[in-house]
Design a protein around this motif. Structure first.
Motif, PDB file in Angstrom:
ATOM      1  N   GLY A   1     -15.476  71.109 -34.424  1.00  0.00           N
ATOM      2  CA  GLY A   1     -15.933  69.730 -34.427  1.00  0.00           C
ATOM      3  C   GLY A   1     -16.912  69.439 -35.534  1.00  0.00           C
ATOM      4  O   GLY A   1     -17.572  70.338 -36.049  1.00  0.00           O
ATOM      5  N   SER A   2     -16.988  68.161 -35.890  1.00  0.00           N
ATOM      6  CA  SER A   2     -17.940  67.718 -36.903  1.00  0.00           C
ATOM      7  C   SER A   2     -18.456  66.333 -36.538  1.00  0.00           C
ATOM      8  O   SER A   2     -17.809  65.579 -35.823  1.00  0.00           O
ATOM      9  CB  SER A   2     -17.290  67.697 -38.290  1.00  0.00           C
ATOM     10  N   VAL A   3     -19.638  66.014 -37.037  1.00  0.00           N
ATOM     11  CA  VAL A   3     -20.301  64.733 -36.789  1.00  0.00           C
ATOM     12  C   VAL A   3     -20.317  63.941 -38.086  1.00  0.00           C
ATOM     13  O   VAL A   3     -20.541  64.497 -39.168  1.00  0.00           O
ATOM     14  CB  VAL A   3     -21.748  64.970 -36.286  1.00  0.00           C
ATOM     15  N   SER A   4     -20.083  62.628 -37.975  1.00  0.00           N
ATOM     16  CA  SER A   4     -20.106  61.765 -39.170  1.00  0.00           C
ATOM     17  C   SER A   4     -20.441  60.331 -38.747  1.00  0.00           C
ATOM     18  O   SER A   4     -20.665  60.050 -37.577  1.00  0.00           O
ATOM     19  CB  SER A   4     -18.762  61.815 -39.896  1.00  0.00           C
ATOM     20  N   ASN A   5     -20.447  59.434 -39.740  1.00  0.00           N
ATOM     21  CA  ASN A   5     -20.659  58.016 -39.459  1.00  0.00           C
ATOM     22  C   ASN A   5     -19.492  57.469 -38.667  1.00  0.00           C
ATOM     23  O   ASN A   5     -18.345  57.869 -38.855  1.00  0.00           O
ATOM     24  CB  ASN A   5     -20.779  57.219 -40.760  1.00  0.00           C
ATOM     25  N   ASN A   6     -19.781  56.530 -37.800  1.00  0.00           N
ATOM     26  CA  ASN A   6     -18.742  55.833 -37.052  1.00  0.00           C
ATOM     27  C   ASN A   6     -18.201  54.724 -37.944  1.00  0.00           C
ATOM     28  O   ASN A   6     -18.912  53.764 -38.235  1.00  0.00           O
ATOM     29  CB  ASN A   6     -19.328  55.269 -35.750  1.00  0.00           C
TER      30      ASN A   6
ATOM     31  N   ASN B   1     -24.619  71.628 -29.471  1.00  0.00           N
ATOM     32  CA  ASN B   1     -23.464  72.098 -28.706  1.00  0.00           C
ATOM     33  C   ASN B   1     -22.759  70.979 -27.961  1.00  0.00           C
ATOM     34  O   ASN B   1     -23.399  70.110 -27.370  1.00  0.00           O
ATOM     35  CB  ASN B   1     -23.903  73.158 -27.690  1.00  0.00           C
ATOM     36  N   VAL B   2     -21.440  71.055 -27.989  1.00  0.00           N
ATOM     37  CA  VAL B   2     -20.574  70.162 -27.229  1.00  0.00           C
ATOM     38  C   VAL B   2     -19.722  71.046 -26.327  1.00  0.00           C
ATOM     39  O   VAL B   2     -19.139  72.031 -26.779  1.00  0.00           O
ATOM     40  CB  VAL B   2     -19.668  69.320 -28.160  1.00  0.00           C
ATOM     41  N   GLN B   3     -19.690  70.697 -25.039  1.00  0.00           N
ATOM     42  CA  GLN B   3     -18.860  71.447 -24.101  1.00  0.00           C
ATOM     43  C   GLN B   3     -17.545  70.704 -23.893  1.00  0.00           C
ATOM     44  O   GLN B   3     -17.539  69.493 -23.652  1.00  0.00           O
ATOM     45  CB  GLN B   3     -19.568  71.615 -22.757  1.00  0.00           C
ATOM     46  N   ILE B   4     -16.441  71.451 -23.985  1.00  0.00           N
ATOM     47  CA  ILE B   4     -15.105  70.884 -23.828  1.00  0.00           C
ATOM     48  C   ILE B   4     -14.416  71.597 -22.676  1.00  0.00           C
ATOM     49  O   ILE B   4     -14.301  72.825 -22.680  1.00  0.00           O
ATOM     50  CB  ILE B   4     -14.277  71.062 -25.118  1.00  0.00           C
ATOM     51  N   LYS B   5     -13.985  70.826 -21.688  1.00  0.00           N
ATOM     52  CA  LYS B   5     -13.229  71.371 -20.558  1.00  0.00           C
ATOM     53  C   LYS B   5     -11.852  70.723 -20.576  1.00  0.00           C
ATOM     54  O   LYS B   5     -11.750  69.505 -20.763  1.00  0.00           O
ATOM     55  CB  LYS B   5     -13.914  71.067 -19.230  1.00  0.00           C
ATOM     56  N   THR B   6     -10.816  71.545 -20.414  1.00  0.00           N
ATOM     57  CA  THR B   6      -9.455  71.014 -20.391  1.00  0.00           C
ATOM     58  C   THR B   6      -8.732  71.512 -19.146  1.00  0.00           C
ATOM     59  O   THR B   6      -8.990  72.608 -18.661  1.00  0.00           O
ATOM     60  CB  THR B   6      -8.654  71.427 -21.638  1.00  0.00           C
TER      61      THR B   6
ATOM     62  N   ASP C   1     -18.772  66.848 -23.162  1.00  0.00           N
ATOM     63  CA  ASP C   1     -20.168  66.598 -22.838  1.00  0.00           C
ATOM     64  C   ASP C   1     -21.036  67.041 -24.012  1.00  0.00           C
ATOM     65  O   ASP C   1     -20.963  68.187 -24.448  1.00  0.00           O
ATOM     66  CB  ASP C   1     -20.551  67.366 -21.566  1.00  0.00           C
ATOM     67  N   PHE C   2     -21.852  66.109 -24.516  1.00  0.00           N
ATOM     68  CA  PHE C   2     -22.791  66.429 -25.588  1.00  0.00           C
ATOM     69  C   PHE C   2     -24.011  67.094 -24.944  1.00  0.00           C
ATOM     70  O   PHE C   2     -24.871  66.431 -24.393  1.00  0.00           O
ATOM     71  CB  PHE C   2     -23.216  65.155 -26.319  1.00  0.00           C
ATOM     72  N   LEU C   3     -24.057  68.424 -24.993  1.00  0.00           N
ATOM     73  CA  LEU C   3     -25.103  69.158 -24.287  1.00  0.00           C
ATOM     74  C   LEU C   3     -26.466  68.992 -24.941  1.00  0.00           C
ATOM     75  O   LEU C   3     -27.443  68.654 -24.290  1.00  0.00           O
ATOM     76  CB  LEU C   3     -24.745  70.640 -24.203  1.00  0.00           C
TER      77      LEU C   3
ATOM     78  N   LEU D   1     -20.314  74.531 -31.525  1.00  0.00           N
ATOM     79  CA  LEU D   1     -21.393  73.968 -32.328  1.00  0.00           C
ATOM     80  C   LEU D   1     -20.790  72.922 -33.260  1.00  0.00           C
ATOM     81  O   LEU D   1     -19.803  73.205 -33.960  1.00  0.00           O
ATOM     82  CB  LEU D   1     -22.081  75.070 -33.131  1.00  0.00           C
ATOM     83  N   VAL D   2     -21.355  71.712 -33.248  1.00  0.00           N
ATOM     84  CA  VAL D   2     -20.919  70.659 -34.166  1.00  0.00           C
ATOM     85  C   VAL D   2     -22.090  70.303 -35.067  1.00  0.00           C
ATOM     86  O   VAL D   2     -23.251  70.534 -34.722  1.00  0.00           O
ATOM     87  CB  VAL D   2     -20.417  69.399 -33.414  1.00  0.00           C
ATOM     88  N   GLY D   3     -21.786  69.746 -36.213  1.00  0.00           N
ATOM     89  CA  GLY D   3     -22.833  69.333 -37.134  1.00  0.00           C
ATOM     90  C   GLY D   3     -22.317  68.333 -38.140  1.00  0.00           C
ATOM     91  O   GLY D   3     -21.106  68.210 -38.341  1.00  0.00           O
ATOM     92  N   GLY D   4     -23.238  67.599 -38.724  1.00  0.00           N
ATOM     93  CA  GLY D   4     -22.887  66.615 -39.738  1.00  0.00           C
ATOM     94  C   GLY D   4     -24.006  65.601 -39.871  1.00  0.00           C
ATOM     95  O   GLY D   4     -25.054  65.721 -39.231  1.00  0.00           O
TER      96      GLY D   4
END
Length: 166
Positions: A155-160, A60-65, A84-86, A42-45
């Protein structure tokens, strides 16, 4: 006739030794399967797109490595990361417009115990899913164990910081 048999026996012996040696020697540890991991976090911002519109995002963001060793040149392994931004979305505080984070990314990184990724994503509206109204930034921190398993992600979301002021 005797020379033909000894020549044939020599060739067959050489081939047999080569095959058995190849099976026994093999590629060693490099022949092991690539380590694969998947996490959904879960990401937020908050992102400010068109002043004074402020958009709190979450989802939700899915991360595969996949750990990718280099058996040929014995270089340090890489990690192939797919993001992937689900369902990352937000609601504009001023206009009440529904916004979506539009993005997916794939990249290769040098393998290390902890890595931080800064990735931009397009912001689209519910009414016009083909035109980006701005960009945001998601910052991901990935942690791996010594075998290459993804053990945690945040993860977190912010301004680019690279986006023009729209």
């Amino acid at each position: 006739m005797i020379m033909r048999r000894s020549l044939l026996a020599s060739v067959l012996s050489f081939l047999l030794i080569g095959v058995v040696g190849g099976l026994l020697w093999g590629d060693g540890p490099a022949a092991a399967a690539n380590v694969k991991s998947t996490r959904t976090i879960l990401v937020g911002g908050t992102v400010t797109v068109n002043a004074p519109e402020v958009i709190p995002f979450s989802g939700n963001v899915q991360i595969k490595t996949v750990l990718v060793p280099d058996p040929d040149f014995r270089l340090p392994p890489l990690v192939h990361v797919s993001i992937d931004f689900l369902d990352v979305q937000g609601l504009g505080q001023t206009t009440k417009t529904k916004y979506f984070a539009n993005g997916a990314d794939e990249l290769n990184r040098a393998f290390r115990a902890s890595d931080q990724l800064d990735l931009t994503f397009g912001i689209i509206t519910e009414t016009d899913r083909s035109t980006s109204v701005g960009t945001g930034l998601v910052t991901l921190t990935l942690t791996f164990d010594t075998a290459g398993n993804l053990t945690s992600a945040t993860g977190s979301v912010s301004n680019n910081p690279f986006a023009p002021n729209l």
